[in-house]
Enzyme design. Structure first.
Site, PDB file in Angstrom:
ATOM      1  N   LYS A  87       0.853  -1.193   0.000  1.00 44.40           N
ATOM      2  CA  LYS A  87       0.000   0.000   0.000  1.00 44.40           C
ATOM      3  C   LYS A  87       0.889   1.244   0.000  1.00 44.40           C
ATOM      4  O   LYS A  87       1.526   1.569   0.994  1.00 44.40           O
ATOM      5  CB  LYS A  87      -0.915   0.050   1.235  1.00 44.40           C
ATOM      6  CG  LYS A  87      -1.990   1.129   1.072  1.00 44.40           C
ATOM      7  CD  LYS A  87      -2.521   1.687   2.360  1.00 44.40           C
ATOM      8  CE  LYS A  87      -1.823   2.919   2.855  1.00 44.40           C
ATOM      9  NZ  LYS A  87      -1.834   4.108   1.993  1.00 44.40           N
TER      10      LYS A  87
ATOM     11  N   GLY B 182       7.089   4.743   8.223  1.00 45.51           N
ATOM     12  CA  GLY B 182       6.214   5.902   8.374  1.00 45.51           C
ATOM     13  C   GLY B 182       6.382   6.517   9.747  1.00 45.51           C
ATOM     14  O   GLY B 182       7.416   6.364  10.398  1.00 45.51           O
ATOM     15  N   SER B 183       5.339   7.199  10.189  1.00 47.04           N
ATOM     16  CA  SER B 183       5.442   7.966  11.431  1.00 47.04           C
ATOM     17  C   SER B 183       5.375   7.057  12.656  1.00 47.04           C
ATOM     18  O   SER B 183       4.812   5.960  12.617  1.00 47.04           O
ATOM     19  CB  SER B 183       4.307   8.991  11.488  1.00 47.04           C
ATOM     20  OG  SER B 183       3.070   8.311  11.526  1.00 47.04           O
ATOM     21  N   THR B 184       5.922   7.557  13.734  1.00 45.44           N
ATOM     22  CA  THR B 184       5.911   6.819  14.994  1.00 45.44           C
ATOM     23  C   THR B 184       4.471   6.607  15.469  1.00 45.44           C
ATOM     24  O   THR B 184       4.128   5.530  15.975  1.00 45.44           O
ATOM     25  CB  THR B 184       6.721   7.612  16.038  1.00 45.44           C
ATOM     26  OG1 THR B 184       8.027   7.821  15.493  1.00 45.44           O
ATOM     27  CG2 THR B 184       6.826   6.881  17.353  1.00 45.44           C
TER      28      THR B 184
ATOM     29  N   GLY C 288       3.005   3.830  13.513  1.00 50.01           N
ATOM     30  CA  GLY C 288       3.737   2.611  13.877  1.00 50.01           C
ATOM     31  C   GLY C 288       3.212   2.023  15.179  1.00 50.01           C
ATOM     32  O   GLY C 288       3.034   0.801  15.308  1.00 50.01           O
TER      33      GLY C 288
ATOM     34  N   GLU D 108       9.870   0.950  10.675  1.00 49.96           N
ATOM     35  CA  GLU D 108      10.927   1.958  10.485  1.00 49.96           C
ATOM     36  C   GLU D 108      10.238   3.306  10.671  1.00 49.96           C
ATOM     37  O   GLU D 108       9.397   3.689   9.851  1.00 49.96           O
ATOM     38  CB  GLU D 108      11.514   1.874   9.074  1.00 49.96           C
ATOM     39  CG  GLU D 108      12.287   0.608   8.789  1.00 49.96           C
ATOM     40  CD  GLU D 108      13.679   0.585   9.412  1.00 49.96           C
ATOM     41  OE1 GLU D 108      14.078   1.578  10.051  1.00 49.96           O
ATOM     42  OE2 GLU D 108      14.352  -0.444   9.275  1.00 49.96           O
TER      43      GLU D 108
ATOM     44  N   CYS E  55      13.602  10.845   7.224  1.00 50.08           N
ATOM     45  CA  CYS E  55      13.538  10.335   8.602  1.00 50.08           C
ATOM     46  C   CYS E  55      14.863  10.529   9.327  1.00 50.08           C
ATOM     47  O   CYS E  55      14.892  10.786  10.515  1.00 50.08           O
ATOM     48  CB  CYS E  55      13.152   8.864   8.605  1.00 50.08           C
ATOM     49  SG  CYS E  55      14.206   7.862   7.546  1.00 50.08           S
TER      50      CYS E  55
ATOM     51  N   GLU F 291       9.664  15.959  15.624  1.00 47.36           N
ATOM     52  CA  GLU F 291      10.023  15.790  14.211  1.00 47.36           C
ATOM     53  C   GLU F 291       9.188  16.773  13.383  1.00 47.36           C
ATOM     54  O   GLU F 291       7.958  16.672  13.334  1.00 47.36           O
ATOM     55  CB  GLU F 291       9.731  14.357  13.767  1.00 47.36           C
ATOM     56  CG  GLU F 291      10.212  14.081  12.364  1.00 47.36           C
ATOM     57  CD  GLU F 291       9.910  12.657  11.891  1.00 47.36           C
ATOM     58  OE1 GLU F 291       8.783  12.183  12.102  1.00 47.36           O
ATOM     59  OE2 GLU F 291      10.806  12.039  11.287  1.00 47.36           O
TER      60      GLU F 291
HETATM   61  P1  NAP Z   1       2.415   8.142   8.003  1.00 42.88           P
HETATM   62  O1  NAP Z   1       1.393   9.189   8.137  1.00 42.88           O
HETATM   63  O2  NAP Z   1       2.708   7.281   9.177  1.00 42.88           O
HETATM   64  O3  NAP Z   1       1.970   7.255   6.749  1.00 42.88           O
HETATM   65  C1  NAP Z   1       2.745   6.163   6.325  1.00 42.88           C
HETATM   66  C2  NAP Z   1       1.850   5.160   5.636  1.00 42.88           C
HETATM   67  O4  NAP Z   1       0.926   4.628   6.583  1.00 42.88           O
HETATM   68  C3  NAP Z   1       1.013   5.757   4.512  1.00 42.88           C
HETATM   69  O5  NAP Z   1       0.913   4.814   3.472  1.00 42.88           O
HETATM   70  C4  NAP Z   1      -0.322   5.967   5.193  1.00 42.88           C
HETATM   71  O6  NAP Z   1      -1.418   5.997   4.300  1.00 42.88           O
HETATM   72  C5  NAP Z   1      -0.393   4.736   6.081  1.00 42.88           C
HETATM   73  N1  NAP Z   1      -1.349   4.842   7.196  1.00 42.88           N
HETATM   74  C6  NAP Z   1      -1.849   5.960   7.763  1.00 42.88           C
HETATM   75  N2  NAP Z   1      -2.703   5.626   8.768  1.00 42.88           N
HETATM   76  C7  NAP Z   1      -2.721   4.270   8.831  1.00 42.88           C
HETATM   77  C8  NAP Z   1      -3.408   3.322   9.644  1.00 42.88           C
HETATM   78  N3  NAP Z   1      -4.231   3.691  10.640  1.00 42.88           N
HETATM   79  N4  NAP Z   1      -3.190   2.005   9.432  1.00 42.88           N
HETATM   80  C9  NAP Z   1      -2.345   1.599   8.451  1.00 42.88           C
HETATM   81  N5  NAP Z   1      -1.682   2.444   7.635  1.00 42.88           N
HETATM   82  C10 NAP Z   1      -1.860   3.765   7.825  1.00 42.88           C
HETATM   83  O7  NAP Z   1       3.827   8.741   7.558  1.00 42.88           O
HETATM   84  P2  NAP Z   1       4.112   9.745   6.389  1.00 42.88           P
HETATM   85  O8  NAP Z   1       3.661  11.087   6.830  1.00 42.88           O
HETATM   86  O9  NAP Z   1       3.630   9.199   5.100  1.00 42.88           O
HETATM   87  O10 NAP Z   1       5.715   9.678   6.323  1.00 42.88           O
HETATM   88  C11 NAP Z   1       6.528  10.430   7.116  1.00 42.88           C
HETATM   89  C12 NAP Z   1       7.030   9.642   8.310  1.00 42.88           C
HETATM   90  O11 NAP Z   1       7.750   8.487   7.864  1.00 42.88           O
HETATM   91  C13 NAP Z   1       8.010  10.433   9.138  1.00 42.88           C
HETATM   92  O12 NAP Z   1       7.738  10.265  10.492  1.00 42.88           O
HETATM   93  C14 NAP Z   1       9.359   9.808   8.780  1.00 42.88           C
HETATM   94  O13 NAP Z   1      10.342   9.978   9.766  1.00 42.88           O
HETATM   95  C15 NAP Z   1       8.979   8.392   8.564  1.00 42.88           C
HETATM   96  N6  NAP Z   1       9.986   7.684   7.752  1.00 42.88           N
HETATM   97  C16 NAP Z   1      10.797   6.765   8.347  1.00 42.88           C
HETATM   98  C17 NAP Z   1      11.776   6.115   7.609  1.00 42.88           C
HETATM   99  C18 NAP Z   1      12.665   5.083   8.248  1.00 42.88           C
HETATM  100  O14 NAP Z   1      13.232   4.277   7.525  1.00 42.88           O
HETATM  101  N7  NAP Z   1      12.804   5.078   9.552  1.00 42.88           N
HETATM  102  C19 NAP Z   1      11.930   6.402   6.252  1.00 42.88           C
HETATM  103  C20 NAP Z   1      11.080   7.338   5.670  1.00 42.88           C
HETATM  104  C21 NAP Z   1      10.102   7.966   6.438  1.00 42.88           C
HETATM  105  P3  NAP Z   1      -1.967   7.439   3.756  1.00 42.88           P
HETATM  106  O15 NAP Z   1      -0.907   7.974   2.893  1.00 42.88           O
HETATM  107  O16 NAP Z   1      -3.199   7.093   3.038  1.00 42.88           O
HETATM  108  O17 NAP Z   1      -2.207   8.277   4.973  1.00 42.88           O
END
Ligand code: NAP
Length: 470
Positions: free
Chosen positions: A191, A244-246, A249, A267, A301, A400
């Protein structure tokens, strides 16, 4: 690639055929509901494509197909050397279509074309090739049991794996998820983030062309809160891999506990410390301090958002970093000269602007930037921004921001530098700059993060681990 001008890329973009349907069982299909959602360019707000808005019924269908493919053994039981060749061929096809995929990623994410051609596409191909090449080289194990018995420790696929990825590195994170999951014989449902589904949809078809059997890989675009949640709660999914976000996660761990305890790999976010000692190569450290925060508009990230500088050189060093920040003034992502593009959307732009206000209210000194820019473009651009005089307890040092905002914090002595670096809920990455090898290694070992650079930022490659602690 880089010999192309902005006009070349613009005309390629105008002719680009964009696929927005879901990829299921080896072909593109509409969502069962027929619903679509627009994806727009963060560079100018213009529509790029209508994308299938998949729901829970699409997820159930995809899981059924993925399960059947897995149980049939068409992929999981394929000879390792043959599976290897499929992934290697897939990497080659991505390279053959490098310009097209780089352009899709540039338009969808707002990443500069120089990054998508130079970093994202090659990195995705390298990741897939590296995992593929490992398939027939990683052995199982025989543990040291008593002489009258023999035990085998085998590496087996989990079965059906769901992968959920973010918008900031859509292609790279897609490759990080798909390559090892597929290499080990799993069937996968990916997804993508709602904002950035296009490159994943495109490379899925290339996987089929490379010989990946139908049903082994599905890509379902759709909302995280419904589709993503449904996948994470699904009782017939054996593993979940997420970047994605903490905040999300944490929810996914709970969903696993509420359903079938699927193995869940996370991650998450970061607020990484970048520590500079007075005896470092300051010119190089200043250039990398800017790269560490402004690359990808700070939407990284591992961004080195807390610049922790020895007090004796702080004023001079901040001046040097401010000078480098001018190289990161945003521009049109299709221009090969652009180093920083827009924020992903208006919401993220507002988050950045809000944190700039918070930094001001907290009493930090704004040294450069601080404003939205290129308003006439219709895009979501923000200037590279530097706050000095930051105390590590401030929100701009602890939270963040995920934008081009640097917080500079002073220190006296290695002990204080390490204490500041570790005073964070995050532990993803960081770096230390010093020409004293003892200081550099001692500090690197004492900072509790997954990856620590020494006189370097954003190092790393496939053979190197990439994960956090805490
Ligand atoms: P996000 O809001 O957590 O979204 C990540 C993914 O999760 C998206 O596909 C999102 O779908 C989906 N999602 C949202 N709510 C969900 C739920 N309740 N159940 C299952 N999936 C759900 O993060 P983001 O804003 O896209 O990305 C930024 C974050 O990613 C930052 O915190 C960054 O630090 C982190 N990141 C970490 C790494 C690493 O390797 N550690 C690398 C890159 C990014 P939608 O798009 O439809 O909301």
């Amino acid at each position: 690639m880089l010999d192309k001008t902005i006009q070349d890329w613009s005309s390629l973009a105008a002719d680009l055929e964009i696929e927005g349907r879901a990829f299921i069982n080896g072909r593109y299909e509409d969502a069962l509901s027929g619903e679509t959602r627009e994806t727009v360019s963060p560079a100018n707000g213009e529509k790029l494509a209508d994308v299938a808005n998949c729901g829970t019924e699409d997820a159930d269908k995809a899981v059924e197909i993925a399960r059947a493919a897995f149980e049939s053994g068409v992929w999981a039981a394929m000879a390792p050397a043959d599976r290897k060749m499929v992934l290697v061929r897939w990497a080659e096809l991505i390279e053959d279509h490098a310009d097209e995929i780089a352009l899709l990623e540039c338009l969808d994410v707002g990443k500069p074309i120089s990054d998508t051609t130079g970093v994202d596409v090659p990195a995705a191909a390298r990741t897939i090739r590296w995992s593929g090449e490992a398939i027939d080289k990683v052995y199982d194990e025989i543990p040291p049991t008593p002489a009258d018995s023999l035990a085998l420790v085998q590496r087996l696929p989990l079965g059906v794996v769901a992968a959920i990825v973010p918008w900031n590195f859509p292609l790279s994170t897609t490759a990080w998820k798909l390559a090892p999951s597929l290499a080990t014989g799993n069937s996968v449902i990916l997804k993508p983030a709602s904002n950035t589904p296009l490159s994943a949809l495109r490379i899925a078809a290339l996987a089929s062309e490379a010989g990946l059997p139908d049903g082994v890989l599905q890509v379902l675009p759709g909302p995280g809160g419904s589709l993503g949640r449904h996948l994470a709660l699904h009782n017939d999914i054996d593993g979940l891999t997420f970047t994605g976000s903490t905040e999300i996660g944490k929810q996914l761990m709970q969903y696993s506990g509420q359903s079938n305890l699927k193995r869940t790999f996370l991650e998450l976010g970061g607020k990484s410390p970048n520590i500079v000692f007075a005896d470092a190569n300051l010119e190089k450290a200043a250039m990398f301090a800017a790269i560490a925060v402004f690359y990808n508009g700070g939407q990284t990230c591992t961004a080195g958002t807390r610049l922790i500088v020895e007090d004796s050189i702080r004023d001079k060093f901040v001046e040097m970093v401010v000078a480098h920040s001018q190289d990161w003034m945003p521009g049109d992502p299709l221009d090969p000269a652009t180093s920083m593009g827009p924020m992903i959307d208006a919401g993220q732009l507002k988050t950045v602007a809000d944190y700039v206000d918070i930094g001001r209210q907290e009493g930090a000194s704004l040294m450069s930037g601080g404003n939205q820019t290129l308003l006439e473009s219709g895009g979501c651009y923000h200037e590279p921004t530097i706050f000095d005089g930051v105390n590590n307890t401030m929100r701009i040092a602890q939270e963040e921001i995920f934008g081009p905002v640097m917080s500079v914090i002073g220190f006296e002595g290695a002990e204080e530098a390490v204490a500041i670096a570790n005073d964070s809920i995050y532990g993803l990455a960081g770096a230390v700059w010093s020409n004293n090898i003892n200081t550099a290694h001692k500090v690197a070992a004492a900072v509790r993060v997954g990856t620590m650079g020494i006189n370097n930022y954003f190092g790393g490659d496939c053979p190197v681990t990439f994960e956090g602690c805490k």
